[in-house]
Design a protein around this motif. Structure first.
Motif, PDB file in Angstrom:
ATOM      1  N   ALA A  34       0.839  -1.213   0.000  1.00 35.01           N
ATOM      2  CA  ALA A  34       0.000   0.000   0.000  1.00 35.01           C
ATOM      3  C   ALA A  34       0.871   1.259   0.000  1.00 35.01           C
ATOM      4  CB  ALA A  34      -0.921  -0.021   1.212  1.00 35.01           C
ATOM      5  N   LYS A  35       1.960   1.246   0.756  1.00 32.60           N
ATOM      6  CA  LYS A  35       2.863   2.402   0.763  1.00 32.60           C
ATOM      7  C   LYS A  35       3.473   2.628  -0.611  1.00 32.60           C
ATOM      8  CE  LYS A  35       4.427   2.930   5.535  1.00 32.60           C
ATOM      9  NZ  LYS A  35       5.609   2.950   6.417  1.00 32.60           N
ATOM     10  N   GLY A  36       3.852   1.546  -1.274  1.00 27.74           N
ATOM     11  CA  GLY A  36       4.405   1.679  -2.609  1.00 27.74           C
ATOM     12  C   GLY A  36       3.405   2.268  -3.580  1.00 27.74           C
ATOM     13  N   ARG A  37       2.157   1.830  -3.500  1.00 31.73           N
ATOM     14  CA  ARG A  37       1.137   2.355  -4.406  1.00 31.73           C
ATOM     15  C   ARG A  37       0.843   3.828  -4.124  1.00 31.73           C
ATOM     16  NH1 ARG A  37      -2.144  -1.641  -6.719  1.00 31.73           N
ATOM     17  NH2 ARG A  37      -0.764  -3.386  -7.290  1.00 31.73           N
ATOM     18  N   LEU A  38       0.967   4.233  -2.870  1.00 29.57           N
ATOM     19  CA  LEU A  38       0.572   5.594  -2.503  1.00 29.57           C
ATOM     20  C   LEU A  38       1.743   6.581  -2.550  1.00 29.57           C
ATOM     21  CD1 LEU A  38      -2.035   6.998  -1.641  1.00 29.57           C
ATOM     22  CD2 LEU A  38      -1.364   6.660   0.743  1.00 29.57           C
ATOM     23  N   TYR A  39       2.948   6.138  -2.160  1.00 29.11           N
ATOM     24  CA  TYR A  39       4.081   7.071  -2.022  1.00 29.11           C
ATOM     25  C   TYR A  39       5.228   6.803  -3.004  1.00 29.11           C
ATOM     26  CZ  TYR A  39       1.673   8.132   2.320  1.00 29.11           C
ATOM     27  OH  TYR A  39       0.724   8.488   3.248  1.00 29.11           O
ATOM     28  N   GLY A  40       5.202   5.668  -3.691  1.00 29.72           N
ATOM     29  CA  GLY A  40       6.190   5.461  -4.717  1.00 29.72           C
ATOM     30  C   GLY A  40       7.337   4.526  -4.372  1.00 29.72           C
ATOM     31  N   TYR A  41       8.288   4.472  -5.290  1.00 31.23           N
ATOM     32  CA  TYR A  41       9.354   3.469  -5.293  1.00 31.23           C
ATOM     33  C   TYR A  41      10.221   3.503  -4.042  1.00 31.23           C
ATOM     34  CZ  TYR A  41      13.615   1.096  -6.832  1.00 31.23           C
ATOM     35  OH  TYR A  41      14.706   0.249  -6.922  1.00 31.23           O
ATOM     36  N   GLU A  42      10.719   4.677  -3.657  1.00 35.98           N
ATOM     37  CA  GLU A  42      11.662   4.753  -2.537  1.00 35.98           C
ATOM     38  C   GLU A  42      11.026   4.292  -1.239  1.00 35.98           C
ATOM     39  OE1 GLU A  42      14.806   5.242  -2.618  1.00 35.98           O
ATOM     40  OE2 GLU A  42      14.845   5.561  -4.778  1.00 35.98           O
TER      41      GLU A  42
END
Length: 818
Positions: free
Chosen positions: A658-666
């Motif tokens: 979910a963090k990747g989908r919302l805030y991106g790669y890093e």
């Protein structure tokens, strides 16, 4: 003249070549005594031979001789063969093709004899060989039919009868008609003129009786094999003895007599080639009478014989692994399973079964290692100074003693090495040979052994891999805990033999000691769960949970440990202890989830909406609905609430996604790294490790791909919404769907994607041309133009993926001036 030349020249040489080929086959054939032996000693090869090639040059030569005899000396005059050796030539032709595993051409040769030479004295042999060939072609029923007719119509005797009945017995074995096969083997063993065949047929009879469960009949037949003694190959006699030992009944037979007989077999010098099998069956005997220590000793003896029987070695390794597994010594069991897999064919069914067993041990071996090492460190931490000094003084004394012994061995090895080299030089000089080979380091086993020992002393048992000298590689399995003790770095002799050096390595800082204690406690908790859930070892699980509760664990581990202890007490039938544990949980933690379950047991059998699994499934649905912020928040709450539960890594993986989908790669990269390190031995941790190693590098690129106007490149029309309410966005999507239905020539559809916490996209899919996408508004019919007011931008599918992964929309818009 033609007959004599055929018999004493061509066929004579062809027969010699055939016999040489058969001897080579027998020499390379390895009987599998773990299964019923085949009547004929012939191993079919899986190697594919192209036309014109042969598996054995002797059979090619025999075939050539048979063909030469037929071509040059056949005398077919007025439809009648005048050369009486032609049937022999065709028999040689068929046999050479048969042993060369070319069964269709062999069948043609045997059939030709039956067709052309009906009056031949070899006609019955030809019929038997034809049916042997049919069996090789899996025509067992046809072979049985023809052989039964042969035995019924022809009055055959002697070796011909032995060949026919033994072949018929093999056909019945192939079709699983064991009792009939035994009858025909009895006939074959009585009439054959070969003692080798008689011993083999009798032994197969005994194996078949064992398959039927008739141990007394089997032992009686094995006694007949043993009575043949030196008339047959010794392996049949040894195998018969060992089969009788397998039939040992601990309730009725004299175990001391059997043990004495096995020792006699072991000590007989003539039995040395068969010690691998003798040791194995001796181990099986002792295991059968529950003498496990002797069984283990003999299994290891069997392994040390360097047997060529890979199945025997695999059986030894697997049985030792099972014994250590049953004794809950899982680390040793894992090593034996590793050895088992090393001698089994890769990806075979037995290999996969053992691999599954081995994989189940990974976690328990890891956590046992953590617990053992950290317990040792903590024992040293809490040990009084005088005891600690005494302990390390004794340790250093032992090191000095071993160093002295090693020094003496090294000096002796060097002296012996010099003596051997001198002797070899003298010998070689006398022969005029070169002495370079004796001087080469790796040709001398003494110097090789010394070098290996020195390497282990300096570097430890390091795996064979690139960059093995890096300190980060460490020594496999020696430091599973999170201690800072550098056990890999080489030390000087002054440090090595100084007790104070070791005492200085013991942790003293409270923070470091707490970290070691926490790791040890978590290992205890995981071991308790593994023993309880995976291996059903309830006593072991109970001891781990009790050890944990006595070790002043963190608060998060106390309640689940007490609940698991309560369940274990119930499973062990210790109802008083279970009641005490239950009351303790209810009184101490009245508001906990476990108390609710204990007070309402029906929740366990029914669907508990507040169970971790139910909450995870509900949260996963929210993730599918792109409610990423809600998923992240709730995951953190559940991780804290269920800390120590096996489901926590699942919540961590869902939160990372979910963090990747919302805030991106890093952000995704950091979350995946945390999961891979913190939960390394869980399936989710291993999945995160795979993502980190294989997937993240492929997603790291941020460079946009130049858009081209190609029908093979997908493009999207994207409507961007900043901080609009969800209802407004959904309303626009509904309107857009209505408009897209009226578009001609294209099947377009829309979707809603979350970009970041404040931005959402409504996307039009189904456009495969950049030019069409840029002129999207021209596709809309006139009556719908006023319905689509928000601005949009065009992006290729590849670039859209980069935008969503790296959250670099502004960079894209600035680059392409959209």
């Amino acid at each position: 003249m033609h007959a004599l030349s055929t018999e004493y020249n061509i066929l004579y040489n062809g027969s010699i070549a055939l016999e040489q080929g058969k001897e080579a086959l027998n020499a390379s054939y390895f009987d599998n005594y773990w299964d019923v032996l085949p009547v004929e000693r012939m191993q079919l090869s899986e190697e594919i031979i192209i036309p014109g090639q042969s598996k054995n040059e002797n059979f090619t030569r025999a075939e050539e001789k048979a063909i030469k005899a037929i071509q040059k000396h056949s005398m077919n005059i007025e439809g009648k063969e005048k050369n009486p050796q032609m049937d022999e030539a065709y028999m040689l032709l068929g046999k050479s093709r048969y042993f060369d595993e070319r069964f269709i051409p062999a069948l043609e040769a045997f059939n030709y004899i039956l067709y052309k030479y009906a009056a031949s004295d070899k006609i019955n042999q030809a019929k038997v060989w034809r049916e042997k060939t049919n069996m090789r072609l899996d025509n067992n029923e046809l072979a049985i039919k023809n052989l039964k007719r042969l035995l019924r119509q022809e009055d055959i005797e002697g070796q011909e009868l032995a060949d026919a009945t033994s072949t018929l017995a093999q056909a019945y074995i192939n079709t699983k008609v064991i009792d009939t096969a035994i009858t025909h083997l009895e006939t074959a063993s009585q009439v054959t003129t070969s003692h080798d065949e008689r011993g083999r047929y009798r032994f197969i009879q005994g194996q078949l009786y064992n398959k039927l469960g008739l141990k007394d009949s089997a032992n009686s037949v094995f006694d007949k094999v043993i009575e043949l003694n030196r008339k047959t190959p010794r392996i049949y006699m040894i195998a018969a003895h060992l089969e009788k030992v397998k039939n040992f009944d601990p309730e009725h037979d004299d175990r001391y007599e059997v043990a004495a007989f096995l020792r006699e077999l072991e000590e007989n010098r003539e039995n040395r080639p068969f010690l691998d099998k003798i040791y194995h069956h001796t181990a099986e005997f002792y295991r059968n009478i529950e003498s496990d220590s002797l069984a283990i000793a003999y299994y290891n003896k069997s392994l040390r014989t360097n047997s060529q029987d890979s199945y025997l070695k695999a059986k030894n390794y697997e049985t030792l692994g099972d014994m250590y597994f049953d004794g809950s010594v899982y680390a040793d069991a894992g090593e034996y399973y590793d050895s088992t897999m090393s001698v089994l064919p890769l990806n075979s069914k037995p290999y996969r079964v053992i691999k599954r067993k081995r994989d189940n041990l990974n976690d328990v071996i890891f956590y046992e290692g953590v617990a053992r090492v950290n317990d040792s460190v903590l024992n040293l931490v809490h040990m009084p100074d005088d005891q600690r000094s005494k302990y390390f003084n004794n340790y250093v004394d032992e090191l000095k003693r071993k160093a002295e012994e090693e020094k003496e061995r090294t000096e002796a090895a060097e002296r012996n090495n010099g003596l051997v080299t001198v002797n070899n030089q003298i010998g070689r000089s006398a022969q005029g040979g070169s002495d370079q080979a004796t001087l080469f380091y790796f040709y001398n086993p003494t110097t090789v052994s010394y070098g290996k020992n020195e390497f282990v002393k300096i570097w430890g048992n390091r795996p064979l891999e690139d960059n093995w000298r890096l300190s980060s590689k460490g020594v496999s399995g020696l430091n599973p805990g999170n201690t800072d003790i550098d056990i890999v770095a080489p030390v000087s002799d002054d440090e090595k033999f100084n007790p104070d050096f070791y005492i200085s390595k013991i942790p003293t800082e409270e923070k470091e000691i707490d970290s070691i204690s926490k790791d040890r406690n978590y290992a205890y908790y995981q071991l308790g769960l593994i023993y309880k859930e995976k291996f059903k070892e309830y006593e072991l699980a109970k001891s781990k949970f009790l050890n944990l509760l006595e070790s002043n664990p963190e608060e998060r581990l106390i309640l689940p440990s007490k609940y698991n202890l309560y369940k274990i007490y119930e499973l062990l039938g210790e109802h008083d202890e279970a009641e005490i544990a239950k009351n303790n949980i209810i009184n101490t933690y009245p508001d906990s989830r476990y108390t609710t379950i204990l007070k309402n047991p029906e929740l366990v059998s029914g669907r508990d909406e507040n169970s971790p699994q139910s909450l995870y499934e509900a949260l996963y649905v929210q993730h599918e609905n792109q409610e990423y912020a809600e998923v992240i928040s709730k995951s953190e709450d559940y991780i804290n609430r269920f800390d120590g539960d096996a489901i926590v890594p699942k919540f961590e993986l869902l939160k990372a996604t979910a963090k990747g989908r919302l805030y991106g790669y890093e952000t995704y990269k950091k979350a995946i790294n945390y999961l891979a390190v913190t939960y390394a031995n869980t399936p989710e941790g291993k999945q995160a490790k795979n993502i980190e190693s294989n997937i993240l590098p492929k997603l790291a690129g941020t460079e946009f791909v130049e858009s081209v106007d190609s029908l093979s490149v997908g493009h999207k029309v994207v409507f961007k919404f900043n901080e609009q309410k969800q209802d407004e966005i959904l309303g626009f999507k509904t309107t857009l769907d209505t408009v897209l239905k009226h578009v001609k020539y294209y099947k377009l559809k829309s979707s809603l994607d979350v970009y970041d916490p404040k931005t959402s996209f409504v996307i039009v899919h189904g456009i495969n041309s950049k030019q069409v996408a840029e002129n999207f508004e021209q596709l809309i019919v006139k009556k719908d133009k006023n319905k689509i007011k928000p601005p949009y931008f065009v992006v290729s599918s590849t670039n859209y993926q980069i935008i969503q992964i790296h959250k670099n929309l502004d960079a894209y818009l600035n680059l392409y001036n959209n």
